[in-house]
Design an enzyme around this catalytic site. Structure first.
Site, PDB file in Angstrom:
ATOM      1  N   CYS A   1       0.839  -1.195   0.000  1.00 32.05           N
ATOM      2  CA  CYS A   1       0.000   0.000   0.000  1.00 32.05           C
ATOM      3  C   CYS A   1       0.875   1.246   0.000  1.00 32.05           C
ATOM      4  O   CYS A   1       1.865   1.328   0.730  1.00 32.05           O
ATOM      5  CB  CYS A   1      -0.918  -0.017   1.222  1.00 32.05           C
TER       6      CYS A   1
ATOM      7  N   ASP B   1       0.135  -6.120  -0.235  1.00 31.75           N
ATOM      8  CA  ASP B   1      -1.024  -6.467  -1.061  1.00 31.75           C
ATOM      9  C   ASP B   1      -0.618  -7.645  -1.942  1.00 31.75           C
ATOM     10  O   ASP B   1       0.288  -7.531  -2.768  1.00 31.75           O
ATOM     11  CB  ASP B   1      -1.441  -5.285  -1.951  1.00 31.75           C
TER      12      ASP B   1
END
Length: 292
Positions: free
Chosen positions: A190, A197
Site C-alpha cells: 500500500c 497487497d
C-alpha cells in the site's frame, strides 16, 4: 497530508450512520505522470472491478440484508476511490434502513452507492448486489501458463525486490509470437500504510519480440517492495511492457487478494476485445482464485 492519506493510515472513527462525505477520490494523474502516462486514452482501455464481501443494510423493519457488492468503473475516470474510505462508507450503510422489503431495499442501496460514487469519480459506475452465489461462476483466464512452474525456475536467482524494468529481457530463441502467462507471486505494498497487497497477474501479449519468461517473472517479483495502489501496479506493468516490446496485443490484469473485506481487480488492454469479459461485467460473479 496527501489526498490518499486523508483516512488511509489514520485513526478514523467508523461512521455509524450513512456518511457519503467520507469517500475520498484520488486523481489518477498523480501516479500516471510518474510513468510518463500523459494520454492514457491513447495507451490503453480498461476497468477497475471491486468486490465488497461485507456489504449490507437493514430493511425498514430492521431485517439485515447481506451479500457481495460488485462495482465496475472505467480506467478513463479522472479519479479512483480510496479503498479504506469506501470500506468506511459501506460500513456506514450497514445499520441504515432502506426499503419496505428486500427487493426495494436492494434497489435503493445500489442506487445510493451508484449515485455517491459517480459524483466523486465523475464517471459511470455499475453496481450489482449478490445475496447468494450463482449456480455458474465464469472465469476469464483459461489456458494461461503459470510462470513459476516453468521448468528450471529453481535454478534461477532472484535478487531484485524493487521495480526493475531492466530485468525484462527479450527471448532470443523465438521471434514474433503470442503468449498468455500468469503468476500468483504478485506482491506490492500500500502506498500509504506499506501493508502488503498480494495477488495474481495475467498477461496476454502478441509482438514481434517477446519477453523471456524467466525475466518476466523476475520483473513481477521485483514489484514486491513497491508502494503503489493496485491500479497503479497494473498500469505501470502495462507501460513497461508496451514501451519495451511495442506489442500488437497487450492486456494486463491484476487480481488482488481481498483486504478489509474488499478486493480490487484492474485490467488494461490496448483494445477493448482483449479485456476480460466477465470480470468487468457487473451482473456476473466470477470464479475466485485461491487467495482472493
Amino acid at each position: 497530508m496527501s489526498i490518499e492519506a486523508k483516512v488511509l493510515g489514520q485513526q478514523v472513527a467508523y461512521p455509524t450512520n450513512y456518511c457519503p462525505s467520507i469517500l475520498v477520490p484520488v486523481p489518477r494523474y498523480l501516479n500516471r505522470e510518474i510513468y510518463d502516462i500523459h494520454a492514457p486514452e491513447e495507451l490503453f482501455q480498461g476497468y477497475d472491478t471491486w468486490h465488497a464481501y461485507e456489504a449490507g443494510f437493514l430493511t425498514r423493519n430492521g431485517l439485515p440484508v447481506c451479500g457481495v457488492l460488485k462495482l465496475v468503473y472505467p480506467a478513463s475516470s479522472p479519479c479512483i476511490v480510496e479503498s479504506k474510505s469506501l470500506k468506511l462508507y459501506l460500513n456506514s450503510l450497514n445499520m441504515t434502513r432502506l426499503g419496505e422489503d428486500i427487493p426495494s431495499g436492494i434497489e435503493t442501496y445500489l442506487q445510493t452507492i451508484k449515485s455517491d460514487l459517480e459524483q466523486i469519480l465523475q464517471t459511470r459506475v455499475e453496481t450489482t448486489f449478490f445475496q447468494r452465489a450463482p449456480e455458474k461462476l465464469y472465469f476469464d483466464f483459461q489456458n494461461y501458463t503459470l510462470l513459476e512452474a516453468t521448468p528450471g525456475i529453481e535454478r534461477e536467482t532472484f535478487t531484485e525486490y524493487t521495480e526493475t524494468p531492466t530485468l525484462l529481457l527479450e527471448n532470443q530463441t523465438i521471434g514474433s509470437g503470442e503468449i498468455k502467462v500468469c503468476s500468483h507471486l504478485l506482491r506490492s505494498n500500500c502506498k500509504i500504510t506499506k501493508q502488503p497487497d498480494w495477488g495474481s497477474i495475467y498477461i496476454h501479449m502478441q509482438a514481434d519480440h517477446l519477453p523471456d519468461q524467466f525475466s518476466l517473472l523476475k520483473y513481477i517479483v521485483s514489484l514486491r517492495n513497491e508502494n503503489h495502489f493496485h491500479e497503479e501496479i497494473c498500469e505501470m506493468t502495462y507501460k513497461r511492457l508496451n514501451d519495451l516490446f511495442h506489442p500488437e496485443i497487450l492486456a494486463v490484469s491484476c487480481i488482488y487478494t481481498r483486504r478489509g473485506g474488499i478486493d480490487i481487480c484492474p485490467s488494461r488492454a490496448n483494445k477493448a476485445e482483449y479485456l476480460p469479459k466477465y470480470l468487468h461485467t457487473s451482473e456476473t460473479l466470477t470464479q475466485k482464485l485461491v487467495r482472493q
